[in-house]
Design an enzyme around this catalytic site. Structure first.
Site, PDB file in Angstrom:
ATOM      1  N   SER A 133      17.800  -4.966 -18.237  1.00  0.00           N
ATOM      2  CA  SER A 133      18.163  -6.310 -18.702  1.00  0.00           C
ATOM      3  C   SER A 133      19.654  -6.527 -18.886  1.00  0.00           C
ATOM      4  O   SER A 133      20.089  -7.672 -19.045  1.00  0.00           O
ATOM      5  CB  SER A 133      17.443  -6.629 -20.019  1.00  0.00           C
ATOM      6  OG  SER A 133      16.100  -6.945 -19.779  1.00  0.00           O
ATOM      7  N   LYS A 176      21.214  -8.994 -16.622  1.00  0.00           N
ATOM      8  CA  LYS A 176      21.151 -10.427 -16.893  1.00  0.00           C
ATOM      9  C   LYS A 176      22.524 -11.000 -17.255  1.00  0.00           C
ATOM     10  O   LYS A 176      22.796 -12.179 -17.006  1.00  0.00           O
ATOM     11  CB  LYS A 176      20.152 -10.700 -18.009  1.00  0.00           C
ATOM     12  CG  LYS A 176      18.716 -10.314 -17.644  1.00  0.00           C
ATOM     13  CD  LYS A 176      17.788 -10.365 -18.853  1.00  0.00           C
ATOM     14  CE  LYS A 176      16.384  -9.910 -18.483  1.00  0.00           C
ATOM     15  NZ  LYS A 176      15.486  -9.833 -19.647  1.00  0.00           N
ATOM     16  N   TYR A 233      14.832 -10.387  -8.845  1.00  0.00           N
ATOM     17  CA  TYR A 233      14.954 -10.050 -10.267  1.00  0.00           C
ATOM     18  C   TYR A 233      14.680  -8.563 -10.497  1.00  0.00           C
ATOM     19  O   TYR A 233      15.440  -7.866 -11.186  1.00  0.00           O
ATOM     20  CB  TYR A 233      14.010 -10.915 -11.087  1.00  0.00           C
ATOM     21  CG  TYR A 233      13.914 -10.477 -12.524  1.00  0.00           C
ATOM     22  CD1 TYR A 233      14.989 -10.636 -13.398  1.00  0.00           C
ATOM     23  CD2 TYR A 233      12.757  -9.876 -13.010  1.00  0.00           C
ATOM     24  CE1 TYR A 233      14.912 -10.221 -14.711  1.00  0.00           C
ATOM     25  CE2 TYR A 233      12.669  -9.465 -14.328  1.00  0.00           C
ATOM     26  CZ  TYR A 233      13.744  -9.631 -15.171  1.00  0.00           C
ATOM     27  OH  TYR A 233      13.660  -9.208 -16.474  1.00  0.00           O
ATOM     28  N   TYR A 253      17.238  -8.966 -27.554  1.00  0.00           N
ATOM     29  CA  TYR A 253      15.872  -9.480 -27.623  1.00  0.00           C
ATOM     30  C   TYR A 253      15.650 -10.196 -28.962  1.00  0.00           C
ATOM     31  O   TYR A 253      16.497 -10.969 -29.401  1.00  0.00           O
ATOM     32  CB  TYR A 253      14.859  -8.347 -27.385  1.00  0.00           C
ATOM     33  CG  TYR A 253      15.108  -7.579 -26.122  1.00  0.00           C
ATOM     34  CD1 TYR A 253      15.200  -8.232 -24.899  1.00  0.00           C
ATOM     35  CD2 TYR A 253      15.284  -6.195 -26.133  1.00  0.00           C
ATOM     36  CE1 TYR A 253      15.435  -7.534 -23.726  1.00  0.00           C
ATOM     37  CE2 TYR A 253      15.513  -5.485 -24.961  1.00  0.00           C
ATOM     38  CZ  TYR A 253      15.594  -6.168 -23.764  1.00  0.00           C
ATOM     39  OH  TYR A 253      15.835  -5.480 -22.612  1.00  0.00           O
ATOM     40  N   VAL A 256      15.821  -1.969 -21.383  1.00  0.00           N
ATOM     41  CA  VAL A 256      14.735  -1.079 -21.764  1.00  0.00           C
ATOM     42  C   VAL A 256      14.838   0.320 -21.164  1.00  0.00           C
ATOM     43  O   VAL A 256      14.006   1.185 -21.476  1.00  0.00           O
ATOM     44  CB  VAL A 256      13.351  -1.689 -21.425  1.00  0.00           C
ATOM     45  CG1 VAL A 256      13.109  -2.946 -22.231  1.00  0.00           C
ATOM     46  CG2 VAL A 256      13.201  -1.931 -19.936  1.00  0.00           C
TER      47      VAL A 256
END
Length: 303
Positions: free
Chosen positions: A63, A66, A188, A239, A257
């Site tokens: 992540s 991102k 993605y 998160y 993660v």
């Protein structure tokens, strides 16, 4: 304070402690990583990097990708992206379907999975290979031209993609995905499976430390855009534990993660850590402990 000695002390403490947390067992290729691994690196704006522990061992960015996808979307699409993705903390798990339906297919922010899918969809309006564009950005900014997708991890994630596919189809139903859902998911997953080291990640994150300037001195983002990316990292980067991260670390940061965390001290340096053991919200236990100690001892915080 000698930063190299501090990083070495932090790494030694982490390596000697009992591994904390649990690896990302729901992605089989990540479940096999040794939980005792720990690396930390610090990159200065001029490109100088120091590190300790497993700081040159690669792990998949997950992540944290991102952040760079958002940087590219802002660079190529500009402010109109905010009509399709929000800028508020989610307060819910990063893959929540309930919140997305309640808010009519508009993700809360670009760092939850639904928001990242929208950003990938936006990048597909600029290029038909957004994951390769992101990979190439990381290669150039890190100076490592062999950075690439870890195909074993990507294939593992493709085999466990149902929840992300559900998010994509729900947003498509609301008209907030413009490209075929399988195409968006393909890129993605590939961007999340790009493998980097702490050293390389810290170098790449320096585009924010330098307020939007690339390693070669060219401008990728305006100073205002870089500020906004860092602000969203601070409020949404961990998160549904972003408040706890801000409380303990006090820096804009983004976790993944695989156990990676990247944090930025604007104008001073970027720091990255990696330790695979996660808490129940998907954040590295030892990584956040290390950043907490680092900012406490150095006083390097945005607060």
């Amino acid at each position: 304070m000698d930063m190299q000695d501090l990083l070495a002390d932090i790494a030694e403490e982490a390596k000697s402690a009992q591994p904390a947390g649990r690896v990302a067992h729901y992605i089989p290729a990540l479940a096999d990583v040794e939980p005792s691994r720990f690396g930390i690196a610090l990159a200065y704006p001029d490109g100088h990097v120091i590190g300790a522990g497993d700081w040159r061992r690669r792990f998949t960015i997950q992540s944290i990708s991102k952040v760079f996808a958002l940087v590219l979307a802002l660079a190529h699409r500009g402010d109109p992206i905010w009509s399709r993705v929000g800028r508020e903390p989610s307060g819910n798990p990063f893959n929540s379907l309930v919140q997305l339906e309640y808010e009519h297919g508009i993700p809360r922010n670009p760092f939850i999975n639904a928001g990242a899918l929208v950003v990938t969809d936006l990048l597909l309006e600029h290029t038909d290979q957004p994951s390769e564009m992101l990979r190439d950005l990381l290669r150039v900014e890190s100076g490592a031209d062999d950075i690439d997708v870890d195909m074993a991890v990507a294939e593992s994630e493709f085999g466990h993609i149902d929840r992300n596919a559900a998010l994509g189809h729900l947003m498509a139903d609301y008209g907030n995905l413009r490209h075929p859902v399988p195409q968006v998911l393909h890129h993605y997953v590939r961007q999340c499976a790009i493998a980097v080291s702490c050293e390389e990640l810290a170098r790449c994150g320096s585009v924010l430390t330098r307020h939007g300037m690339r390693a070669d001195g060219s401008r990728l983002l305006s100073r205002s855009e870089a500020k906004r990316v860092s602000a969203i990292m601070l409020t949404c980067g961990a998160y549904d534990a972003a408040g706890e991260f801000a409380f303990r670390v006090g820096l804009p940061g983004k976790s993944g993660v695989s156990g990676g965390v990247m944090a930025v001290v604007p104008g001073r340096f970027t720091i990255s850590v990696w330790s695979p053991g996660l808490d129940r919200r998907g954040n590295s236990v030892a990584g956040i402990d290390a950043l907490d100690r680092f900012t406490t001892e150095t006083g390097c915080s945005v607060f």
